[in-house]
Design a protein around this motif. Structure first.
Motif, PDB file in Angstrom:
ATOM      1  N   VAL A  84       0.882  -1.172   0.000  1.00  0.00           N
ATOM      2  CA  VAL A  84       0.000   0.000   0.000  1.00  0.00           C
ATOM      3  C   VAL A  84       0.915   1.216   0.000  1.00  0.00           C
ATOM      4  O   VAL A  84       1.608   1.484   0.979  1.00  0.00           O
ATOM      5  N   GLY A  85       0.957   1.914  -1.109  1.00  0.00           N
ATOM      6  CA  GLY A  85       1.893   3.017  -1.265  1.00  0.00           C
ATOM      7  C   GLY A  85       1.702   4.079  -0.195  1.00  0.00           C
ATOM      8  O   GLY A  85       0.568   4.438   0.155  1.00  0.00           O
ATOM      9  N   LEU A  86       2.817   4.592   0.271  1.00  0.00           N
ATOM     10  CA  LEU A  86       2.773   5.603   1.330  1.00  0.00           C
ATOM     11  C   LEU A  86       2.041   6.851   0.881  1.00  0.00           C
ATOM     12  O   LEU A  86       1.347   7.520   1.666  1.00  0.00           O
ATOM     13  N   GLN A  87       2.165   7.177  -0.408  1.00  0.00           N
ATOM     14  CA  GLN A  87       1.551   8.390  -0.948  1.00  0.00           C
ATOM     15  C   GLN A  87       0.093   8.182  -1.355  1.00  0.00           C
ATOM     16  O   GLN A  87      -0.555   9.141  -1.757  1.00  0.00           O
ATOM     17  N   SER A  88      -0.382   6.950  -1.221  1.00  0.00           N
ATOM     18  CA  SER A  88      -1.772   6.705  -1.600  1.00  0.00           C
ATOM     19  C   SER A  88      -2.697   7.267  -0.521  1.00  0.00           C
ATOM     20  O   SER A  88      -2.241   7.829   0.479  1.00  0.00           O
ATOM     21  N   ALA A  89      -3.988   7.122  -0.738  1.00  0.00           N
ATOM     22  CA  ALA A  89      -4.937   7.725   0.201  1.00  0.00           C
ATOM     23  C   ALA A  89      -6.182   6.847   0.322  1.00  0.00           C
ATOM     24  O   ALA A  89      -6.356   5.876  -0.426  1.00  0.00           O
ATOM     25  N   PHE A  90      -6.987   7.195   1.294  1.00  0.00           N
ATOM     26  CA  PHE A  90      -8.251   6.505   1.499  1.00  0.00           C
ATOM     27  C   PHE A  90      -9.379   7.534   1.441  1.00  0.00           C
ATOM     28  O   PHE A  90      -9.373   8.510   2.185  1.00  0.00           O
ATOM     29  N   ALA A  91     -10.298   7.272   0.516  1.00  0.00           N
ATOM     30  CA  ALA A  91     -11.433   8.175   0.338  1.00  0.00           C
ATOM     31  C   ALA A  91     -12.638   7.591   1.060  1.00  0.00           C
ATOM     32  O   ALA A  91     -12.930   6.403   0.920  1.00  0.00           O
ATOM     33  N   ILE A  92     -13.290   8.409   1.846  1.00  0.00           N
ATOM     34  CA  ILE A  92     -14.441   7.958   2.622  1.00  0.00           C
ATOM     35  C   ILE A  92     -15.691   8.637   2.081  1.00  0.00           C
ATOM     36  O   ILE A  92     -15.742   9.859   1.917  1.00  0.00           O
ATOM     37  N   GLY A  93     -16.698   7.824   1.814  1.00  0.00           N
ATOM     38  CA  GLY A  93     -17.946   8.347   1.275  1.00  0.00           C
ATOM     39  C   GLY A  93     -19.155   7.808   2.031  1.00  0.00           C
ATOM     40  O   GLY A  93     -19.108   6.709   2.574  1.00  0.00           O
ATOM     41  N   ASN A  94     -20.214   8.574   2.041  1.00  0.00           N
ATOM     42  CA  ASN A  94     -21.461   8.156   2.697  1.00  0.00           C
ATOM     43  C   ASN A  94     -22.273   7.288   1.741  1.00  0.00           C
ATOM     44  O   ASN A  94     -22.400   7.601   0.550  1.00  0.00           O
ATOM     45  N   VAL A  95     -22.829   6.221   2.274  1.00  0.00           N
ATOM     46  CA  VAL A  95     -23.569   5.261   1.452  1.00  0.00           C
ATOM     47  C   VAL A  95     -24.753   5.921   0.746  1.00  0.00           C
ATOM     48  O   VAL A  95     -24.937   5.768  -0.471  1.00  0.00           O
ATOM     49  N   ALA A  96     -25.531   6.679   1.478  1.00  0.00           N
ATOM     50  CA  ALA A  96     -26.720   7.307   0.882  1.00  0.00           C
ATOM     51  C   ALA A  96     -26.330   8.286  -0.207  1.00  0.00           C
ATOM     52  O   ALA A  96     -26.964   8.355  -1.278  1.00  0.00           O
ATOM     53  N   LYS A  97     -25.270   9.047   0.024  1.00  0.00           N
ATOM     54  CA  LYS A  97     -24.836  10.039  -0.953  1.00  0.00           C
ATOM     55  C   LYS A  97     -24.352   9.363  -2.237  1.00  0.00           C
ATOM     56  O   LYS A  97     -24.662   9.800  -3.346  1.00  0.00           O
ATOM     57  N   ILE A  98     -23.599   8.286  -2.064  1.00  0.00           N
ATOM     58  CA  ILE A  98     -23.104   7.561  -3.238  1.00  0.00           C
ATOM     59  C   ILE A  98     -24.267   7.022  -4.044  1.00  0.00           C
ATOM     60  O   ILE A  98     -24.307   7.137  -5.274  1.00  0.00           O
ATOM     61  N   LYS A  99     -25.231   6.435  -3.357  1.00  0.00           N
ATOM     62  CA  LYS A  99     -26.388   5.889  -4.069  1.00  0.00           C
ATOM     63  C   LYS A  99     -27.183   6.992  -4.751  1.00  0.00           C
ATOM     64  O   LYS A  99     -27.700   6.823  -5.856  1.00  0.00           O
ATOM     65  N   SER A 100     -27.262   8.140  -4.098  1.00  0.00           N
ATOM     66  CA  SER A 100     -27.986   9.267  -4.672  1.00  0.00           C
ATOM     67  C   SER A 100     -27.312   9.756  -5.944  1.00  0.00           C
ATOM     68  O   SER A 100     -27.964  10.012  -6.960  1.00  0.00           O
ATOM     69  N   ILE A 101     -26.008   9.854  -5.921  1.00  0.00           N
ATOM     70  CA  ILE A 101     -25.261  10.304  -7.102  1.00  0.00           C
ATOM     71  C   ILE A 101     -25.435   9.300  -8.234  1.00  0.00           C
ATOM     72  O   ILE A 101     -25.702   9.653  -9.375  1.00  0.00           O
ATOM     73  N   CYS A 102     -25.303   8.033  -7.922  1.00  0.00           N
ATOM     74  CA  CYS A 102     -25.402   6.999  -8.949  1.00  0.00           C
ATOM     75  C   CYS A 102     -26.827   6.840  -9.434  1.00  0.00           C
ATOM     76  O   CYS A 102     -27.074   6.398 -10.556  1.00  0.00           O
TER      77      CYS A 102
END
Lengths: 154, 242
Positions: A84-102
């Motif tokens: 897991v690259g040191l410069q990588s990142a973790f993106a956190i998203g809300n389930v409802a928001k993701i479903k709403s966007i999709c």
């Protein structure tokens, strides 16, 4: 909530997506300023399914849950011989928001709990359209509540 | 190697075949002959030497109509195998190195269209994207066909503002221009294809647009969306403006 494989995650909960260095949005000086939509594009072999981890699978406050999720992710990667690259990142998203966007793309996206032995909080976002750049960009901007660098998590 | 070494334009370097010592000698890179077969720093020196030779020839010996010839050559870029010099079972480090080296050599063919500082920054960005310590297993390194499309786009758009770069899992280069909350993202596909998406905020609402076309039509397809907003450092550009 009972953690039953195959069940949809609660709308109030969150998912964590690992974002490799190459999929982070950088400015011309390589400073990280966000996430590329490409970070949410399923690979062709994954059948429109995107791997994520369920943040609330673990107990504790936000930070404890995130630290535990990331460390479990790292351990699982190590078992696979991957880093897991040191410069990588973790993106956190809300389930409802993701479903709403999709939902705008009317693809019937589902976010389901899909644990594996070495990745107990693993979940999957199903039916993500891999070629809809507008949707992927929207996920990368409006779909996120936080972006944490791997180097910032002990 | 002499700084002003002149290499005939017709001299092609076929990295798919072992390079004979006398060929490298004519490029002025004879000192690095042995490096090509080693997984060592000499490999990097060999590539740098050859790239420098090609650039020198552009600077000193090319006719002006070679500009169009070089741009046209990008329409039929060399097959990736001819730009990659590696034996079977190359390590990931070598594959990443080969991909960036090939891109730099491709860039040298249009070097006259890119400022030196722009070019050097581009090379640093490509190296950063292919850092073995950050490499995501299963990803493909930069595909030369995608990079050729990128170079054509940059030569056409001539942006004053440089983009941030990213890479898709399939090895397609992605360029992003950002102004505050607004962003333009372009993915460079093989065979001159481009896909783009942009978002601009007006009164806190985001408007989103996307398109897919050929690189020759990219400028035209972005025309309705105020390209100067993305590609220049003009004052006053930003959220909801101009």
């Amino acid at each position: 909530m009972k953690k039953v494989p195959g069940k949809d995650l609660p709308d109030s909960d969150h998912v964590v997506r690992h974002v490799p260095w190459g999929r982070l949005l950088r400015d011309e000086d390589d400073n990280v300023v966000g996430v590329l939509g490409e970070a949410f594009a399923p690979r062709p072999a994954d059948n429109s399914a995107l791997s994520v981890n369920w943040l609330e699978f673990y107990d504790g406050d936000w930070k404890t849950r995130l630290d535990t999720t990331v460390n479990a992710f790292r351990a699982n990667r190590k078992l696979d011989g991957k880093k897991v690259g040191l410069q990588s990142a973790f993106a956190i998203g809300n389930v409802a928001k993701i479903k709403s966007i999709c939902g705008v793309s009317s693809r019937g996206v589902r976010i389901v709990f899909a644990p594996s032995r070495n990745n107990p909080s693993h979940s999957v976002i199903r039916n993500i359209p891999p070629d809809d750049m507008t949707l992927l960009d929207t996920l990368a901007t409006e779909g996120l509540v936080a972006l944490v660098r791997n180097s910032d998590i002990p | 190697m002499p700084a002003n070494a002149v290499v005939p334009y017709s001299k092609k370097i076929d990295f798919a075949a072992p390079v004979a010592g006398h060929e490298l000698q004519s490029l002025g890179a004879g000192d690095f002959l042995t490096g090509l077969n080693d997984r060592s720093l000499d490999r990097e020196c060999a590539y740098s030497s050859i790239a420098s030779s090609m650039f020198s020839s552009v600077a000193f010996g090319e006719e002006t109509n070679s500009i169009e010839r070089r741009i046209a050559a990008l329409k039929s870029p060399p097959a990736p195998s001819s730009l990659t010099y590696f034996v079977q079972d190359a390590s990931i480090e070598d594959r990443l190195f080969d991909a960036t080296a090939a891109a730099k050599i491709l860039t040298s063919q249009v070097a006259m269209h890119l400022e030196s500082e722009w070019r050097q920054k581009l090379f640093r960005q490509l190296d950063s994207l292919h850092d073995p310590e950050e490499w995501e297993s299963g990803d493909l390194p930069l595909q030369q066909s995608s990079f050729a499309t990128f170079l054509k786009a940059i030569c056409q758009i001539k942006p004053k503002k440089r983009p941030g770069l990213g890479l898709s899992s399939g090895g397609h280069l992605i360029a992003a221009w950002i102004t505050k909350r607004d962003r333009l993202t372009i993915e460079f596909l093989p065979s001159d294809g481009v896909r783009w998406a942009l978002s601009k905020h007006h009164d806190d609402e985001a408007e989103r647009f996307a398109g897919q076309t050929k690189v020759a039509r990219l400028v035209e397809s972005l025309a309705p969306y105020q390209p100067e907003f993305w590609f220049s450092y003009e004052k006053g550009t930003g959220e909801g403006s101009p």
